[in-house]
Design a protein around this motif. Structure first.
Motif, short mmCIF file in Angstrom:
data_model
loop_
_atom_site.label_atom_id
_atom_site.label_comp_id
_atom_site.label_asym_id
_atom_site.label_seq_id
_atom_site.Cartn_x
_atom_site.Cartn_y
_atom_site.Cartn_z
N VAL A 78 -14.44 46.03 38.18
CA VAL A 78 -13.97 45.21 39.30
C VAL A 78 -12.50 44.93 39.07
O VAL A 78 -12.13 44.28 38.09
CB VAL A 78 -14.75 43.88 39.41
N GLU A 79 -11.64 45.42 39.93
CA GLU A 79 -10.20 45.22 39.80
C GLU A 79 -9.78 43.92 40.46
O GLU A 79 -10.13 43.65 41.61
CB GLU A 79 -9.43 46.38 40.46
N GLY A 80 -9.04 43.09 39.73
CA GLY A 80 -8.46 41.88 40.29
C GLY A 80 -9.48 40.88 40.80
O GLY A 80 -9.29 40.25 41.82
N ASP A 81 -10.58 40.70 40.07
CA ASP A 81 -11.64 39.77 40.45
C ASP A 81 -11.09 38.35 40.44
O ASP A 81 -10.70 37.82 39.41
CB ASP A 81 -12.79 39.93 39.45
N ALA A 82 -11.04 37.69 41.62
CA ALA A 82 -10.48 36.35 41.76
C ALA A 82 -11.58 35.30 41.68
O ALA A 82 -12.73 35.57 42.00
CB ALA A 82 -9.74 36.23 43.08
N HIS A 83 -11.21 34.09 41.26
CA HIS A 83 -12.17 33.01 41.08
C HIS A 83 -11.75 31.73 41.79
O HIS A 83 -11.48 30.72 41.13
CB HIS A 83 -12.37 32.72 39.59
N PRO A 84 -11.70 31.71 43.12
CA PRO A 84 -11.42 30.44 43.78
C PRO A 84 -12.56 29.46 43.48
O PRO A 84 -13.72 29.81 43.59
CB PRO A 84 -11.36 30.79 45.27
N GLY A 85 -12.22 28.28 42.98
CA GLY A 85 -13.24 27.32 42.59
C GLY A 85 -13.82 27.58 41.22
O GLY A 85 -14.78 26.95 40.82
N GLY A 86 -13.25 28.53 40.46
CA GLY A 86 -13.68 28.80 39.10
C GLY A 86 -14.88 29.71 38.99
O GLY A 86 -15.49 30.10 39.99
N GLU A 87 -15.24 30.04 37.75
CA GLU A 87 -16.38 30.90 37.48
C GLU A 87 -16.93 30.56 36.09
O GLU A 87 -16.18 30.37 35.15
CB GLU A 87 -15.95 32.37 37.50
N ALA A 88 -18.25 30.47 35.99
CA ALA A 88 -18.94 30.39 34.71
C ALA A 88 -19.77 31.66 34.60
O ALA A 88 -20.43 32.06 35.55
CB ALA A 88 -19.83 29.15 34.65
N GLY A 130 -17.29 29.04 42.24
CA GLY A 130 -16.90 28.08 43.26
C GLY A 130 -17.33 26.65 43.01
O GLY A 130 -17.32 25.83 43.91
N HIS A 131 -17.68 26.31 41.79
CA HIS A 131 -18.18 24.97 41.48
C HIS A 131 -17.10 23.99 41.01
O HIS A 131 -17.38 22.81 40.85
CB HIS A 131 -19.27 25.08 40.39
N LEU A 132 -15.87 24.45 40.81
CA LEU A 132 -14.78 23.58 40.39
C LEU A 132 -13.92 23.21 41.58
O LEU A 132 -13.80 23.99 42.53
CB LEU A 132 -13.93 24.28 39.33
N PRO A 133 -13.27 22.03 41.53
CA PRO A 133 -12.35 21.66 42.62
C PRO A 133 -11.20 22.67 42.69
O PRO A 133 -10.72 23.13 41.66
CB PRO A 133 -11.83 20.29 42.22
N THR A 134 -10.80 23.05 43.89
CA THR A 134 -9.68 23.97 44.05
C THR A 134 -8.36 23.22 44.02
O THR A 134 -8.29 22.06 44.42
CB THR A 134 -9.80 24.78 45.34
N ALA A 135 -7.35 23.90 43.52
CA ALA A 135 -6.01 23.28 43.40
C ALA A 135 -5.33 23.18 44.74
O ALA A 135 -5.57 23.88 45.66
CB ALA A 135 -5.16 24.10 42.44
#
Length: 64
Positions: free
Chosen positions: A5-15, A59-64
């Motif tokens: 997966v190229e450039g996998d983004a994590h809006p709201g984080g990832e565990a 997506g479980h963390l608050p976004t900046a």
């Protein structure tokens, strides 16, 4: 096996928990049993040469 997966983004984080096999990214290799936590808006390019099974929560963390 061979998934990438190229450039996998994590809006709201990832565990992520590697259940089987090994996950790799540009920061290292992660064998079965390891937990990874990616902060909000982080990005990486994961792959697995031999295949792996993951548990992922996003997506479980608050976004900046």
């Amino acid at each position: 096996p061979g998934a990438r997966v190229e450039g996998d983004a994590h809006p709201g984080g990832e565990a992520l928990h590697v259940l089987e096999g090994t996950l790799n990214d540009e920061h290292g290799s992660y064998p079965a049993g390891i937990w990874l936590r990616q902060p909000d808006s982080s990005r990486h390019s994961p792959w697995s040469d031999d295949g792996c099974v993951l548990w992922v929560k996003r997506g479980h963390l608050p976004t900046a």
